[in-house]
Design a protein around this motif. Structure first.
Motif, PDB file in Angstrom:
ATOM      1  N   ASP A   1      13.199 -19.249  -2.211  1.00  0.00           N
ATOM      2  CA  ASP A   1      14.208 -20.293  -2.412  1.00  0.00           C
ATOM      3  C   ASP A   1      13.633 -21.685  -2.184  1.00  0.00           C
ATOM      4  OD1 ASP A   1      15.981 -18.323  -2.916  1.00  0.00           O
ATOM      5  OD2 ASP A   1      16.730 -18.204  -0.850  1.00  0.00           O
ATOM      6  N   HIS A   2      12.904 -21.800  -1.061  1.00  0.00           N
ATOM      7  CA  HIS A   2      12.303 -23.101  -0.744  1.00  0.00           C
ATOM      8  C   HIS A   2      11.035 -22.888   0.074  1.00  0.00           C
ATOM      9  CE1 HIS A   2      15.119 -22.170   2.576  1.00  0.00           C
ATOM     10  NE2 HIS A   2      14.056 -22.475   3.293  1.00  0.00           N
ATOM     11  N   VAL A   3      10.152 -23.872   0.033  1.00  0.00           N
ATOM     12  CA  VAL A   3       8.914 -23.822   0.820  1.00  0.00           C
ATOM     13  C   VAL A   3       9.098 -24.706   2.050  1.00  0.00           C
ATOM     14  CG1 VAL A   3       6.437 -24.354   0.828  1.00  0.00           C
ATOM     15  CG2 VAL A   3       7.494 -23.460  -1.244  1.00  0.00           C
ATOM     16  N   ASP A   4       8.813 -24.154   3.211  1.00  0.00           N
ATOM     17  CA  ASP A   4       8.873 -24.949   4.444  1.00  0.00           C
ATOM     18  C   ASP A   4       7.554 -25.691   4.619  1.00  0.00           C
ATOM     19  OD1 ASP A   4      11.385 -24.172   5.093  1.00  0.00           O
ATOM     20  OD2 ASP A   4      10.788 -22.535   6.410  1.00  0.00           O
ATOM     21  N   VAL A   5       7.614 -27.004   4.732  1.00  0.00           N
ATOM     22  CA  VAL A   5       6.418 -27.799   5.039  1.00  0.00           C
ATOM     23  C   VAL A   5       6.651 -28.457   6.392  1.00  0.00           C
ATOM     24  CG1 VAL A   5       4.973 -29.741   4.331  1.00  0.00           C
ATOM     25  CG2 VAL A   5       5.911 -28.220   2.600  1.00  0.00           C
ATOM     26  N   HIS A   6       5.760 -28.186   7.338  1.00  0.00           N
ATOM     27  CA  HIS A   6       5.933 -28.696   8.702  1.00  0.00           C
ATOM     28  C   HIS A   6       5.098 -29.957   8.918  1.00  0.00           C
ATOM     29  CE1 HIS A   6       7.008 -24.409   8.956  1.00  0.00           C
ATOM     30  NE2 HIS A   6       7.896 -24.834   9.830  1.00  0.00           N
ATOM     31  N   CYS A   7       5.758 -30.967   9.468  1.00  0.00           N
ATOM     32  CA  CYS A   7       5.093 -32.252   9.707  1.00  0.00           C
ATOM     33  C   CYS A   7       5.400 -32.679  11.139  1.00  0.00           C
ATOM     34  CB  CYS A   7       5.640 -33.268   8.701  1.00  0.00           C
ATOM     35  SG  CYS A   7       5.128 -34.955   9.017  1.00  0.00           S
ATOM     36  N   ASP A   8       4.417 -33.295  11.830  1.00  0.00           N
ATOM     37  CA  ASP A   8       4.682 -33.643  13.240  1.00  0.00           C
ATOM     38  C   ASP A   8       5.140 -35.093  13.442  1.00  0.00           C
ATOM     39  OD1 ASP A   8       2.342 -34.986  12.853  1.00  0.00           O
ATOM     40  OD2 ASP A   8       1.093 -33.661  14.066  1.00  0.00           O
ATOM     41  N   SER A   9       5.434 -35.793  12.327  1.00  0.00           N
ATOM     42  CA  SER A   9       5.896 -37.180  12.460  1.00  0.00           C
ATOM     43  C   SER A   9       7.373 -37.269  12.079  1.00  0.00           C
ATOM     44  CB  SER A   9       5.069 -38.083  11.546  1.00  0.00           C
ATOM     45  OG  SER A   9       5.698 -39.319  11.394  1.00  0.00           O
ATOM     46  N   GLN A  10       8.202 -37.524  13.085  1.00  0.00           N
ATOM     47  CA  GLN A  10       9.651 -37.603  12.851  1.00  0.00           C
ATOM     48  C   GLN A  10       9.985 -38.772  11.922  1.00  0.00           C
ATOM     49  OE1 GLN A  10      12.205 -35.298  14.411  1.00  0.00           O
ATOM     50  NE2 GLN A  10      12.927 -36.140  12.486  1.00  0.00           N
ATOM     51  N   SER A  11       9.281 -39.907  12.093  1.00  0.00           N
ATOM     52  CA  SER A  11       9.595 -41.084  11.269  1.00  0.00           C
ATOM     53  C   SER A  11       9.246 -40.849   9.799  1.00  0.00           C
ATOM     54  CB  SER A  11       8.870 -42.318  11.801  1.00  0.00           C
ATOM     55  OG  SER A  11       7.515 -42.033  12.017  1.00  0.00           O
ATOM     56  N   ALA A  12       8.171 -40.099   9.527  1.00  0.00           N
ATOM     57  CA  ALA A  12       7.814 -39.793   8.132  1.00  0.00           C
ATOM     58  C   ALA A  12       8.868 -38.883   7.506  1.00  0.00           C
ATOM     59  CB  ALA A  12       6.442 -39.126   8.071  1.00  0.00           C
ATOM     60  N   ILE A  13       9.425 -37.976   8.318  1.00  0.00           N
ATOM     61  CA  ILE A  13      10.478 -37.077   7.817  1.00  0.00           C
ATOM     62  C   ILE A  13      11.734 -37.883   7.483  1.00  0.00           C
ATOM     63  CG2 ILE A  13      12.002 -35.134   8.422  1.00  0.00           C
ATOM     64  CD1 ILE A  13       9.666 -34.009  10.110  1.00  0.00           C
ATOM     65  N   TYR A  14      12.109 -38.823   8.364  1.00  0.00           N
ATOM     66  CA  TYR A  14      13.263 -39.693   8.096  1.00  0.00           C
ATOM     67  C   TYR A  14      13.044 -40.486   6.814  1.00  0.00           C
ATOM     68  CZ  TYR A  14      15.750 -39.104  12.532  1.00  0.00           C
ATOM     69  OH  TYR A  14      16.470 -38.598  13.578  1.00  0.00           O
ATOM     70  N   LEU A  15      11.832 -41.015   6.668  1.00  0.00           N
ATOM     71  CA  LEU A  15      11.511 -41.840   5.510  1.00  0.00           C
ATOM     72  C   LEU A  15      11.595 -41.033   4.216  1.00  0.00           C
ATOM     73  CD1 LEU A  15      10.577 -44.585   4.550  1.00  0.00           C
ATOM     74  CD2 LEU A  15       8.228 -43.944   5.072  1.00  0.00           C
ATOM     75  N   ALA A  16      11.193 -39.755   4.289  1.00  0.00           N
ATOM     76  CA  ALA A  16      11.231 -38.897   3.106  1.00  0.00           C
ATOM     77  C   ALA A  16      12.662 -38.474   2.756  1.00  0.00           C
ATOM     78  CB  ALA A  16      10.366 -37.664   3.344  1.00  0.00           C
ATOM     79  N   LYS A  17      13.503 -38.354   3.792  1.00  0.00           N
ATOM     80  CA  LYS A  17      14.865 -37.863   3.540  1.00  0.00           C
ATOM     81  C   LYS A  17      15.853 -38.992   3.228  1.00  0.00           C
ATOM     82  CE  LYS A  17      14.609 -33.532   6.092  1.00  0.00           C
ATOM     83  NZ  LYS A  17      15.004 -32.778   7.266  1.00  0.00           N
TER      84      LYS A  17
END
Length: 505
Positions: free
Chosen positions: A425-441
């Motif tokens: 269904d989806h691929v999980d990609v794990h990232c350790d930067s919370q701010s980069a995740i916010y920026l992407a979402k």
């Protein structure tokens, strides 16, 4: 030589004609080799091959297109991971004289082979009807011929890797074939289907059945079916590399691929004629190239180190050579390390990704480093450690650019797995930067992010579609950390354990 000539005549490779006016004939020569048979056999086979002098060919007259695809190493590892996960049969085949099967589209004349000139027609030439070893277009013509045959057998070519063929069987299972020039891997649940494909191939081409896959492209495949495990390593290849560059039992092994005290930069390049003369004697490019092949096939653990030393290939200094020797000493202690794929009932068939970046780690242009790794069935199938193309202004930006690269790879992997019949269904990609995740979402930080190239913002669309899920992970548990910078021994070992890199052979 007689055997080779028989094979060429049987194949109707050429016909004798008089050279037309205005045409030039290219030369040919005999190449001899001693071939040792497969592992454990002492008998040596003498082999002669007739090779056309392709370097004399003129573009636009004797050839046009020469590109020929080969299977990606990631595709081979994905297939092996699926073989371990679903307990499939795995067979290997080799095409004898593969390049002689291709059909030529151009008009090419070649002089008669030495020692086999036809009496009374010594001045005649061979008009080639089939391709021959040495011609620039041979690999392409062989691939086109093989592709035509596979499509004719109702197989589908993957859109994501043009050397992966698959067919859905009546019971819903799949049969897969991977092609690397003349080497083939076939996998399927049913042995009967594999034998049927082998027969079809043998009827069309001259094949050599190598039985169960043991070695492909220098990678040794070990299988333990009872435990549902497959391992991949390059012990023989690495031993040869170490021997070639003078690493022996007196050399002292080290435990990490690159120590933090190596601060490599362009300022270490030779400044005097004496230093340049010394470095000219050093096989730097050769050593880095040998390590690079190991990195591409089975050794993600050295990818960050090799990525750094390969930046100075054009003008290496003594400090750079010290770093290469350090990597060789690391290999000396870890020749038996490789990849391990094993049946995993929980997340086995799913792709899981990890991504990280190191901000401004490059001392020359202050660019950041991207590192990512994707695993299936507990073992890594795709990884990369690469310098980012532009300078990042903050850690968030560096991580965001790294996430973009990882997501591009995740889309490709998802597509290939879909071709393999594995739905995710989806691929999980794990990232350790919370701010980069916010920026992407979310479309946040406009003033700070408006200068980031548009191509990086395509991440937001992909995440909105739901095909890729970006997850937070603690830095301590992110194996991509070792792909961006030298880490401590404890952290390095932990990263290796997280993605199934261990002693396997």
């Amino acid at each position: 030589m007689d055997e080779e000539m028989k094979s060429l005549h049987k194949n109707e490779t050429w016909k004798l004609v008089q050279l037309p006016k205005g045409k030039k004939a290219i030369g040919c020569k005999w190449v001899y080799a001693k071939k040792t048979e497969s592992l454990g056999k002492d008998n040596v086979r003498f082999k002669a091959r007739l090779v056309a002098k392709g370097y004399a060919q003129k573009e636009g007259i004797d050839y046009n297109e020469v590109f020929s695809p080969v299977v990606k190493h990631s595709s081979i590892r994905i297939l092996l991971a699926l073989v371990a996960q679903f307990d499939l049969e795995l067979a290997q085949l080799d095409v004898k004289t593969a390049f002689l099967h291709g059909d030529l589209e151009e008009e090419i004349y070649m002089s008669q082979p030495e020692g086999f000139k036809v009496a009374g027609k010594e001045n005649w030439v061979c008009k080639l009807q089939k391709s021959l070893y040495g011609l620039k277009q041979s690999p392409r013509q062989w691939y086109k011929r093989f592709d035509r045959f596979m499509i004719g057998q109702k197989y589908t070519r993957s859109h994501f890797d043009h050397c992966v063929y698959f067919r859905k069987l009546r019971d819903g299972t799949f049969i897969y074939l991977l092609l690397y020039v003349d080497d083939m891997l076939i996998a399927c649940k049913s042995k009967v289907e594999i034998d049927r494909l082998k027969t079809q191939l043998s009827n069309e081409f001259e094949m050599k059945d190598l039985g169960e896959a043991r070695k492909i492209l220098g990678m040794e495949i070990e299988r333990d079916r009872a435990k549902g495990k497959i391992s991949l390593c390059q012990k023989q290849y690495l031993k040869k590399v170490l021997q070639r560059f003078g690493m022996n039992e007196n050399s002292k092994p080290v435990s990490t691929p690159l120590a933090p005290h190596f601060k490599l930069s362009a300022s270490m390049s030779p400044k005097t004629g004496e230093e340049s003369h010394y470095m000219a004697q050093i096989p730097y490019a050769s050593a880095v190239g040998s390590l690079m092949y190991a990195m591409v096939c089975t050794r993600p653990d050295i990818s960050q180190a090799v990525s750094i030393v390969s930046r100075y290939m054009h003008n290496p200094g003594k400090g750079h050579w010290q770093a290469v020797k350090w990597i060789l000493r690391y290999i000396l202690g870890t020749v038996d390390v490789g990849l391990l794929f094993q049946q995993d009932k929980v997340t086995g068939q799913c792709v899981v990704g990890y991504v990280d970046s190191d901000y401004a780690g490059d001392l020359d242009k202050r660019r950041s480093t991207t590192g990512f790794v994707f695993s299936i069935a507990g073992g890594p199938v795709s990884w990369r450690s690469i310098l980012q193309s532009t300078v990042a202004l903050s850690t968030t930006e560096a991580e965001y650019m790294a996430v973009t690269e990882a997501i591009k790879e995740a889309i490709w992997l998802q597509g290939l797995l879909d071709d393999f019949g594995v739905q995710q269904d989806h691929v999980d990609v794990h990232c350790d930067s919370q701010s980069a995740i916010y920026l992407a979402k979310n479309q946040v930080h406009h003033a700070r992010t408006k200068h980031i190239d548009v191509r990086f913002h395509f991440v937001r669309e992909i995440i909105d579609e739901g095909d890729i899920l970006l997850q937070k992970i603690g830095t301590a548990d992110n194996p991509a950390d070792m792909l961006t910078k030298p880490v401590s021994l404890l952290k390095f070992k932990h990263c290796l354990d997280l993605i199934g890199i261990c002693k396997v052979c």
